[in-house]
Design a protein around this motif. Structure first.
Motif, short mmCIF file in Angstrom:
data_model
loop_
_atom_site.label_atom_id
_atom_site.label_comp_id
_atom_site.label_asym_id
_atom_site.label_seq_id
_atom_site.Cartn_x
_atom_site.Cartn_y
_atom_site.Cartn_z
N ALA A 154 0.84 -1.20 0.00
CA ALA A 154 0.00 0.00 0.00
C ALA A 154 0.88 1.25 0.00
O ALA A 154 1.77 1.38 0.84
N VAL A 155 0.62 2.14 -0.93
CA VAL A 155 1.41 3.38 -1.04
C VAL A 155 1.32 4.18 0.25
O VAL A 155 2.31 4.77 0.70
N GLU A 156 0.16 4.20 0.88
CA GLU A 156 -0.07 5.03 2.06
C GLU A 156 0.89 4.70 3.19
O GLU A 156 1.29 5.59 3.95
N THR A 157 1.31 3.44 3.32
CA THR A 157 2.14 3.02 4.45
C THR A 157 3.53 2.56 4.01
O THR A 157 4.29 2.03 4.82
N TRP A 176 6.50 10.90 -4.56
CA TRP A 176 5.77 10.97 -5.83
C TRP A 176 4.58 10.01 -5.81
O TRP A 176 3.47 10.36 -6.21
N LEU A 177 4.80 8.80 -5.31
CA LEU A 177 3.73 7.82 -5.26
C LEU A 177 2.57 8.32 -4.40
O LEU A 177 1.40 8.19 -4.77
N ARG A 178 2.90 8.92 -3.27
CA ARG A 178 1.83 9.42 -2.40
C ARG A 178 1.11 10.61 -3.03
O ARG A 178 -0.10 10.78 -2.83
N ALA A 202 -7.03 -3.45 -0.24
CA ALA A 202 -6.67 -2.15 0.33
C ALA A 202 -7.92 -1.39 0.77
O ALA A 202 -7.93 -0.76 1.84
N LYS A 203 -8.97 -1.43 -0.04
CA LYS A 203 -10.22 -0.78 0.35
C LYS A 203 -10.78 -1.39 1.62
O LYS A 203 -11.24 -0.67 2.52
N SER A 204 -10.74 -2.71 1.72
CA SER A 204 -11.28 -3.37 2.91
C SER A 204 -10.44 -3.05 4.14
O SER A 204 -10.94 -3.15 5.27
N ALA A 208 -4.33 2.34 -3.69
CA ALA A 208 -3.16 2.57 -4.54
C ALA A 208 -2.04 1.67 -4.03
O ALA A 208 -1.65 1.78 -2.86
N LEU A 209 -1.55 0.79 -4.89
CA LEU A 209 -0.54 -0.19 -4.46
C LEU A 209 0.58 -0.30 -5.48
O LEU A 209 0.33 -0.29 -6.69
#
Length: 353
Positions: free
Chosen positions: A33-36, A85-87, A122-124, A130-131
């Protein structure tokens, strides 16, 4: 019974892994996951093979990236694409300040089932969909691995619910109340049923499906009508002497509180509720109302008089074995801060206000 995890249990483990920044393996692809994602793990992923960024078609539309795969896009990563950039691609918070992030080059052709399953996972996990994904010949030891097709089916399946505990709980709306706790077998959030009085099981019960809203229910936010609806529903049940309020832990139309706050930030930039969800990569509404029907069945109810302004809730109940004998309007809580929000509910989501 085997001591090894079932698919549902592995999926629950994978959600936790993504949330803490660990990659998982979905259908022969490393997925993080991009977020983490940390810079070190991104470097390790890129060393494993050619990486792409999987995003939903909703997010791709905002970025003007071609979604050749229908509901998703696979964005190629150039050599200079780092975590920042990814985030910036995954999170739309700064889109208006730096709108020209492209051009984006997206892949086409091939099997995208692993990417679709990873986005659903990721949604769940209530992360931004975004991965970073990399195909691998063998899953690295120690990472949670899941087959893509069965994972998609598991994510779409209705979770089995089990009663965990129940006890009397006097409320301001009714001193004769009972709180029931239900836990899903897939490791998701627990859901609650507030039973007012002793409603007979052989007659339609006054009922409400209420999605959790920390900002409205707890803080008294004026941006929505959730808090007033919650208390008005409990008040109506108290006056009648019987009813069931199902409190479903599906904050922010199912995207979670963090993403809901991101959506609020976008609303402050001028986007409406639906547009904000789309820019984040989500659909208009990600909730699963089958949970409510299942809870009612477990409590012995087959017919309801449903307190709602949302025709979708009526249709869902009837599609899942709960007869709706009456729709009871619940139009409360309008103010100058949520007038636009309620207008979008009516115009884009079909609410009867």
């Amino acid at each position: 019974m085997s001591l090894l995890p079932t698919l549902a249990e592995s999926a629950a483990r994978a959600r936790s892994d993504l949330r803490v920044g660990l990659p998982v393996v979905v259908g022969g692809h490393l997925a993080a996951a991009v977020e983490t994602l940390s810079a070190d793990r991104l470097a390790a992923l890129r060393a494993a093979g050619p990486a792409v960024l999987a995003i939903t078609a909703r997010r791709a539309e905002t970025l003007k990236a071609r979604a050749y795969d229908g509901d998703l896009a696979r964005v190629r990563l150039d050599d200079g694409a780092g975590v920042e950039w990814l985030r910036s691609v995954a999170d739309p918070s700064a889109d208006l300040m730096s709108p020209l992030k492209g051009p984006f080059f997206t892949d086409r052709g091939g099997d995208v089932t692993p990417h679709r399953a990873a986005l659903g996972l990721a949604k769940s996990a209530q992360l931004l969909p975004a991965l970073v994904m990399v195909p691998v010949d063998a899953a690295p030891k120690g990472l949670t691995a899941l087959p893509a097709g069965p994972l998609l089916a598991q994510l779409a399946a209705e979770a089995a619910l089990a009663p965990v505990a129940a006890a009397r709980l006097p409320l301001a709306s009714s001193h004769d109340s009972k709180l029931h706790i239900y836990r899903p077998a897939d490791g998701g959030a627990e859901h609650y049923a507030v039973e007012i009085g002793a409603p007979p099981r052989d007659r339609p019960v006054l009922a409400r499906l209420h999605s959790a809203c920390f900002t409205g229910d707890v803080l008294g936010s004026l941006k929505c009508d959730c808090g007033p609806q919650l208390h008005a529903a409990l008040g109506a049940m108290g006056e009648e002497g019987a009813g069931v309020l199902l409190y479903l832990n599906q904050e922010g139309r199912g995207i979670g509180l963090a993403n809901k706050m991101r959506a609020y930030g976008l609303q402050n930039q001028g986007f409406d509720t639906v547009e904000a969800n789309h820019r984040l990569g989500f659909e208009d509404d990600e909730r699963d109302f089958r949970i409510g029907a299942a809870m009612l069945r477990k409590m012995g109810f087959g017919e309801v008089r449903l307190l709602t302004n949302n025709p979708r809730k009526v249709a869902m109940m009837q599609d899942h074995g709960i007869a709706v004998t009456e729709r009871v309007p619940l139009v409360v809580g309008r103010n100058r801060f949520n007038d636009g929000y309620l207008a979008v509910k009516a115009e884009k989501s079909g609410h009867l206000l």
